[in-house]
Motif scaffolding. Structure first.
Motif, mmCIF file in Angstrom:
data_model
loop_
_atom_site.group_PDB
_atom_site.id
_atom_site.type_symbol
_atom_site.label_atom_id
_atom_site.label_comp_id
_atom_site.label_asym_id
_atom_site.label_seq_id
_atom_site.Cartn_x
_atom_site.Cartn_y
_atom_site.Cartn_z
ATOM 1 N N SER A 66 63.087 -72.140 94.909
ATOM 2 C CA SER A 66 63.383 -71.795 93.521
ATOM 3 C C SER A 66 62.597 -70.554 93.119
ATOM 4 C CB SER A 66 63.016 -72.976 92.606
ATOM 5 O OG SER A 66 61.638 -73.273 92.733
ATOM 6 N N ASP A 67 62.650 -70.258 91.811
ATOM 7 C CA ASP A 67 61.775 -69.252 91.193
ATOM 8 C C ASP A 67 62.059 -67.829 91.665
ATOM 9 O OD1 ASP A 67 60.242 -71.164 89.664
ATOM 10 O OD2 ASP A 67 59.305 -71.739 91.552
ATOM 11 N N HIS A 68 63.317 -67.504 91.902
ATOM 12 C CA HIS A 68 63.679 -66.126 92.225
ATOM 13 C C HIS A 68 63.891 -65.327 90.934
ATOM 14 C CE1 HIS A 68 64.253 -67.346 96.362
ATOM 15 N NE2 HIS A 68 65.108 -68.276 95.987
ATOM 16 N N THR A 69 63.622 -64.028 91.007
ATOM 17 C CA THR A 69 63.947 -63.108 89.920
ATOM 18 C C THR A 69 64.881 -62.032 90.451
ATOM 19 O OG1 THR A 69 61.829 -63.472 88.803
ATOM 20 C CG2 THR A 69 63.022 -61.445 88.261
ATOM 21 N N ILE A 70 66.019 -61.858 89.761
ATOM 22 C CA ILE A 70 66.983 -60.812 90.104
ATOM 23 C C ILE A 70 67.171 -59.975 88.853
ATOM 24 C CG2 ILE A 70 69.334 -60.343 90.887
ATOM 25 C CD1 ILE A 70 69.359 -63.137 92.153
ATOM 26 N N ASP A 105 56.469 -64.721 105.254
ATOM 27 C CA ASP A 105 56.281 -64.665 103.807
ATOM 28 C C ASP A 105 55.693 -63.321 103.364
ATOM 29 O OD1 ASP A 105 57.112 -67.304 103.845
ATOM 30 O OD2 ASP A 105 55.064 -68.110 103.752
ATOM 31 N N SER A 106 55.842 -63.075 102.047
ATOM 32 C CA SER A 106 55.214 -61.914 101.386
ATOM 33 C C SER A 106 55.619 -60.599 102.039
ATOM 34 C CB SER A 106 53.691 -62.073 101.373
ATOM 35 O OG SER A 106 53.324 -63.259 100.701
ATOM 36 N N LEU A 107 56.882 -60.504 102.406
ATOM 37 C CA LEU A 107 57.433 -59.258 102.943
ATOM 38 C C LEU A 107 57.847 -58.358 101.788
ATOM 39 C CD1 LEU A 107 58.673 -57.489 105.240
ATOM 40 C CD2 LEU A 107 60.735 -58.899 105.046
ATOM 41 N N THR A 108 57.488 -57.066 101.883
ATOM 42 C CA THR A 108 57.917 -56.067 100.909
ATOM 43 C C THR A 108 58.920 -55.131 101.553
ATOM 44 O OG1 THR A 108 55.824 -56.156 99.693
ATOM 45 C CG2 THR A 108 57.166 -54.176 99.424
ATOM 46 N N ILE A 109 60.090 -54.990 100.926
ATOM 47 C CA ILE A 109 61.150 -54.099 101.390
ATOM 48 C C ILE A 109 61.439 -53.137 100.246
ATOM 49 C CG2 ILE A 109 63.522 -53.964 102.237
ATOM 50 C CD1 ILE A 109 63.205 -56.933 103.109
ATOM 51 N N ASN A 165 58.397 -65.471 98.795
ATOM 52 C CA ASN A 165 57.728 -64.366 98.104
ATOM 53 C C ASN A 165 58.105 -63.004 98.682
ATOM 54 O OD1 ASN A 165 56.314 -66.257 96.447
ATOM 55 N ND2 ASN A 165 54.895 -66.592 98.144
ATOM 56 N N THR A 166 59.387 -62.826 98.960
ATOM 57 C CA THR A 166 59.881 -61.533 99.417
ATOM 58 C C THR A 166 60.115 -60.624 98.218
ATOM 59 O OG1 THR A 166 60.988 -62.604 101.280
ATOM 60 C CG2 THR A 166 61.703 -60.381 100.721
ATOM 61 N N THR A 167 59.678 -59.369 98.320
ATOM 62 C CA THR A 167 59.915 -58.374 97.284
ATOM 63 C C THR A 167 60.894 -57.336 97.819
ATOM 64 O OG1 THR A 167 57.703 -58.668 96.351
ATOM 65 C CG2 THR A 167 58.851 -56.620 95.818
ATOM 66 N N ILE A 168 62.032 -57.197 97.148
ATOM 67 C CA ILE A 168 63.089 -56.275 97.564
ATOM 68 C C ILE A 168 63.363 -55.351 96.388
ATOM 69 C CG2 ILE A 168 65.472 -56.079 98.378
ATOM 70 C CD1 ILE A 168 65.202 -59.016 99.359
ATOM 71 N N THR A 169 62.886 -54.114 96.456
ATOM 72 C CA THR A 169 62.969 -53.209 95.313
ATOM 73 C C THR A 169 63.380 -51.797 95.721
ATOM 74 O OG1 THR A 169 60.580 -52.814 95.552
ATOM 75 C CG2 THR A 169 61.243 -54.419 93.905
ATOM 76 N N TYR A 171 66.903 -71.049 101.876
ATOM 77 C CA TYR A 171 65.725 -71.930 101.898
ATOM 78 C C TYR A 171 64.417 -71.157 101.681
ATOM 79 C CZ TYR A 171 69.448 -74.492 104.230
ATOM 80 O OH TYR A 171 70.664 -75.044 104.554
ATOM 81 N N SER A 172 64.431 -70.302 100.690
ATOM 82 C CA SER A 172 63.278 -69.452 100.388
ATOM 83 C C SER A 172 62.959 -69.544 98.905
ATOM 84 C CB SER A 172 63.582 -68.000 100.774
ATOM 85 O OG SER A 172 63.936 -67.894 102.141
ATOM 86 N N SER A 173 61.716 -69.224 98.548
ATOM 87 C CA SER A 173 61.287 -69.298 97.157
ATOM 88 C C SER A 173 60.573 -68.016 96.738
ATOM 89 C CB SER A 173 60.317 -70.469 96.961
ATOM 90 O OG SER A 173 60.948 -71.702 97.193
ATOM 91 N N GLY A 174 60.600 -67.790 95.424
ATOM 92 C CA GLY A 174 59.735 -66.780 94.830
ATOM 93 C C GLY A 174 60.066 -65.346 95.158
ATOM 94 N N SER A 175 61.299 -65.046 95.500
ATOM 95 C CA SER A 175 61.633 -63.645 95.791
ATOM 96 C C SER A 175 61.844 -62.866 94.500
ATOM 97 C CB SER A 175 62.893 -63.563 96.657
ATOM 98 O OG SER A 175 64.017 -64.009 95.927
ATOM 99 N N ARG A 176 61.617 -61.550 94.588
ATOM 100 C CA ARG A 176 61.942 -60.642 93.479
ATOM 101 C C ARG A 176 62.873 -59.570 94.017
ATOM 102 N NH1 ARG A 176 59.579 -55.754 91.036
ATOM 103 N NH2 ARG A 176 60.371 -55.657 88.888
ATOM 104 N N ILE A 177 64.059 -59.475 93.441
ATOM 105 C CA ILE A 177 65.074 -58.522 93.845
ATOM 106 C C ILE A 177 65.330 -57.632 92.639
ATOM 107 C CG2 ILE A 177 67.426 -58.230 94.701
ATOM 108 C CD1 ILE A 177 67.216 -61.122 95.799
ATOM 109 N N ALA A 178 64.864 -56.384 92.684
ATOM 110 C CA ALA A 178 64.873 -55.555 91.479
ATOM 111 C C ALA A 178 65.172 -54.097 91.789
ATOM 112 C CB ALA A 178 63.526 -55.651 90.765
#
Length: 335
Positions: free
Chosen positions: A270-274, A195-199, A221-225, A241-248
């Motif tokens: 759920s709760d992903h942001t793209i 969890d909570s990986l930042t890429i 809670n993966t952050t991919i930016t 099967y993951s939740s809360g990622s942000r892909i931006a």
């Protein structure tokens, strides 16, 4: 401090360190073996520095266990683990605050193996052409991989783990500013509660093997930016099967399958942001790739993306309470 005065050929172990605050400076000379032993082995020796070494053809190049504050820098680790297999250039177990700087770690079985490693930095290394993973993390938290190159790894294994960086049950890690190319199966694979990986700000190009540039499985809670994820022979980003990622703010283009593929279980994931991505030209070689392809995911936000030149632009299946707004969807074959 210890300095080599010439090349050192070994059968079995090279140097064994048992005291704190030791510096080993090989002065550019080599430690080599017949495929057995460890080039440098240290257990419980805090503050160890290893520099300017060429370590070749051991079972493991450098093995560190149960110690803090080691530094490995300006060294070359090659052909380690090749004779007996399943070993590595650098192997760390129960290590805190390691600094791995400006090394060439290439043509080993594994590049770097990290087990229970914390608060460590892997910076500006070249980690290429290792038979399996370039960096393998297990139960290792709050580490950073930054700069340098990770390429042409995992060529011996077509469908197991990631050729670039593989994380298993490892949280709070960051991968930033790395050129990752031609790794088989995936550039980065985050698995099982990683969890909570930042890429961030990586150039992820031409990774092959039919899977994905980034593969996220059961990791929240993966952050991919700010990455370029391009020209791969699978998905750009593949997530299960993951939740809360942000892909931006990524460029996700010219991948063989879909640009972003997310598969979940509605209430559990759920709760992903793209948002703010450019996703174009995905779906090559006869595959009906989609810009953004979503299954069984709720409460997502998909906004302000450019989604173009694929089979479909955005596709959602049995997904509810999602917000889709402000996107530019153009030149797709159907939607």
């Amino acid at each position: 401090n210890y300095t080599l005065g010439g090349d050192m050929a070994c059968s079995g172990n090279g140097l064994i360190v048992e005291e704190d605050d030791i510096t080993i400076d090989c002065g550019g000379y080599s430690l080599s073996s017949d495929g057995s032993g460890r080039g440098i082995y240290a257990s419980g020796a805090d503050g160890l520095t290893i520099q300017n070494c060429a370590i070749d053809n051991f079972q493991t190049g450098i093995l560190l266990e149960n110690l803090d504050n080691p530094t490995i820098q300006d060294s070359t680790l090659t052909n380690n683990g090749v004779v007996f297999g399943d070993f590595s250039g650098i192997h760390m177990t129960s290590v805190d605050n390691a600094q791995i700087l400006n090394n060439d770690i290439s043509r080993n079985d594994f590049g770097i193996v990290m087990e229970a490693v914390t608060n460590s930095e892997i910076t500006d290394n070249t980690i290429n052409s290792n038979s399996y993973q370039a960096v393998y993390m297990q139960n290792s938290n709050d580490n950073t991989i930054s700069g340098g190159e990770i390429g042409n790894n995992n060529q011996e294994c077509c469908s197991s783990g990631s050729g670039g960086v593989y994380l298993y049950a490892s949280t709070g890690n960051t991968i930033e500013g790395v050129y990752m190319h031609n790794n088989r199966y995936a550039a980065i694979y985050a698995d099982s509660d990683s969890d909570s990986l930042t890429i961030n700000m990586n150039n992820i190009d031409d990774n092959c093997g039919g899977e994905a540039g980034l593969y996220i499985y059961d990791a929240d809670n993966t952050t991919i930016t700010n990455n370029n994820i391009t020209d791969g022979t699978g998905y750009g980003i593949e997530m299960y099967y993951s939740s809360g990622s942000r892909i931006a703010s990524n460029d996700i283009s010219r991948n063989t399958y879909s640009g972003i593929y997310i598969y979940g279980e509605s209430e559990e994931t759920s709760d992903h942001t793209i948002e703010d991505n450019t996703i174009s030209g995905n779906g090559l070689d006869g595959y009906d790739g989609v810009g953004i392809e979503i299954y069984y995911e709720d409460s997502m936000v998909i906004q302000n993306n450019i989604v173009a030149d694929s089979y479909d632009g955005i596709y959602l299946y049995e997904s509810s309470n999602n917000t889709v707004s402000g996107n530019t969807i153009e030149r797709n074959t159907y939607y």
